[in-house]
Design a protein around this motif. Structure first.
Motif, PDB file in Angstrom:
ATOM      1  N   ASP A  23      -5.093  -6.203   1.124  1.00  0.00           N
ATOM      2  CA  ASP A  23      -5.967  -7.242   1.681  1.00  0.00           C
ATOM      3  C   ASP A  23      -7.260  -7.356   0.885  1.00  0.00           C
ATOM      4  O   ASP A  23      -7.899  -8.400   0.867  1.00  0.00           O
ATOM      5  CB  ASP A  23      -6.312  -6.926   3.139  1.00  0.00           C
ATOM      6  N   HIS A  71       2.400 -11.501   2.789  1.00  0.00           N
ATOM      7  CA  HIS A  71       2.500 -10.176   3.405  1.00  0.00           C
ATOM      8  C   HIS A  71       3.624 -10.115   4.447  1.00  0.00           C
ATOM      9  O   HIS A  71       3.772  -9.130   5.150  1.00  0.00           O
ATOM     10  CB  HIS A  71       1.165  -9.768   4.031  1.00  0.00           C
ATOM     11  N   HIS A  90       1.277  -0.720   3.581  1.00  0.00           N
ATOM     12  CA  HIS A  90       0.662  -1.958   4.066  1.00  0.00           C
ATOM     13  C   HIS A  90       1.715  -3.054   4.248  1.00  0.00           C
ATOM     14  O   HIS A  90       1.796  -3.690   5.296  1.00  0.00           O
ATOM     15  CB  HIS A  90      -0.414  -2.433   3.097  1.00  0.00           C
ATOM     16  N   ASP A 126       2.980  -4.806   7.685  1.00  0.00           N
ATOM     17  CA  ASP A 126       2.830  -6.259   7.904  1.00  0.00           C
ATOM     18  C   ASP A 126       4.180  -6.925   8.168  1.00  0.00           C
ATOM     19  O   ASP A 126       4.298  -7.827   8.991  1.00  0.00           O
ATOM     20  CB  ASP A 126       2.183  -6.923   6.680  1.00  0.00           C
TER      21      ASP A 126
HETATM   22 ZN   LIG Z   1      -1.852  -7.734   5.080  1.00  0.00          ZN
END
Ligand SMILES: [Zn+2]
Length: 244
Positions: free
Chosen positions: A33, A54, A90, A94
């Motif tokens: 991010d 994502h 991550h 997501d």
């Molecule tokens: Zn993200």
């Protein structure tokens, strides 16, 4: 997913596994991010550089690519494994969130539904049982790859937390203590022999005429055969995972 949710899941999984580099991986898990990953897409006039989504297949594939890089870096004692693993986690987390809303038979992207689900997940605890379940899975490279690539994103916040945590646990185990498939080396050696033959077969066209066109055709066909030989890629991954 909210930064704090990413951090909480990653912290619980890494410390559950007893990792000493836990804190650095926790910070790395929000990197996509802050410093996004880019990919290239062909438009009408030119090729565009765009941020990787994502959610969806692209993110799931990138997650596994990062996981593989993390594993290789870890085996080489290269400290960048923390960043790679953080980025992988991550995307995995997501991808557990379904950003779509369904109306009758139509499915469409809805920021409202997406944010609502992420807000609701943020108030939930990290499910310990999902961590234990992940650690007790047999984590061979192909099983982990399939679990990430074919995950079904969820709409329900509890299910989002369970899936994100479970897959994060599997991913961590795959980097630090993966399972070996018995006989993988032997199967890879066989698959490699067959693969070499298959990839060379298209070049038989050259017997019909040693022209540039035939050569290009043989190269293209050979490339397609290379891509489609799933058996070879499967066993290659099983062996590669244990080599730096
Ligand atoms: Zn993200």
């Amino acid at each position: 997913m909210k930064w704090e949710t990413h951090r909480r899941i990653t912290r619980a999984v890494c410390s559950g596994f007893g990792l000493s580099s836990s804190a650095e991986i926790v910070e790395a898990c929000i990197l996509p991010d802050k410093q996004p990953d880019y990919t290239y897409r062909a438009g009408k006039r030119r090729v565009y550089r765009v941020r990787v989504s994502h959610h969806g297949d692209e993110a799931a594939n990138l997650a596994f690519d990062y996981l593989k890089k993390a594993r290789k870096a870890y085996l080489r004692a290269d400290g960048r494994y923390k960043e790679y693993l953080g980025r992988a986690l991550h995307y995995i987390q997501d991808c557990s969130v379904d950003p779509n809303e369904k109306l009758w038979i139509f499915s469409f992207r809805s920021d409202q539904a997406h944010n609502g689900r992420e807000d609701a997940a943020a108030s939930l605890r990290v499910p310990e049982e999902a961590i234990r379940a992940g650690f007790s899975e047999t984590c061979t490279p192909n099983r982990v790859k399939d679990a990430i690539r074919y995950m079904k994103p969820r709409k329900n916040p509890e299910e989002i937390m369970i899936l994100a945590t479970f897959l994060s646990a599997i991913a961590v185990k795959a980097v630090f203590a993966p399972d070996k498939t018995p006989g993988a080396e032997e199967k890879y050696r066989k698959a490699l022999k067959i693969h070499l033959v298959l990839v060379l077969v298209p070049f038989l066209i050259l017997l019909a005429g040693l022209t540039a066109l035939n050569f290009v055709l043989a190269m293209i066909l050979s490339g397609i055969v290379h891509m489609l030989d799933f058996y070879y890629h499967k066993w290659k991954l099983e062996c590669e995972w244990f080599k730096p």
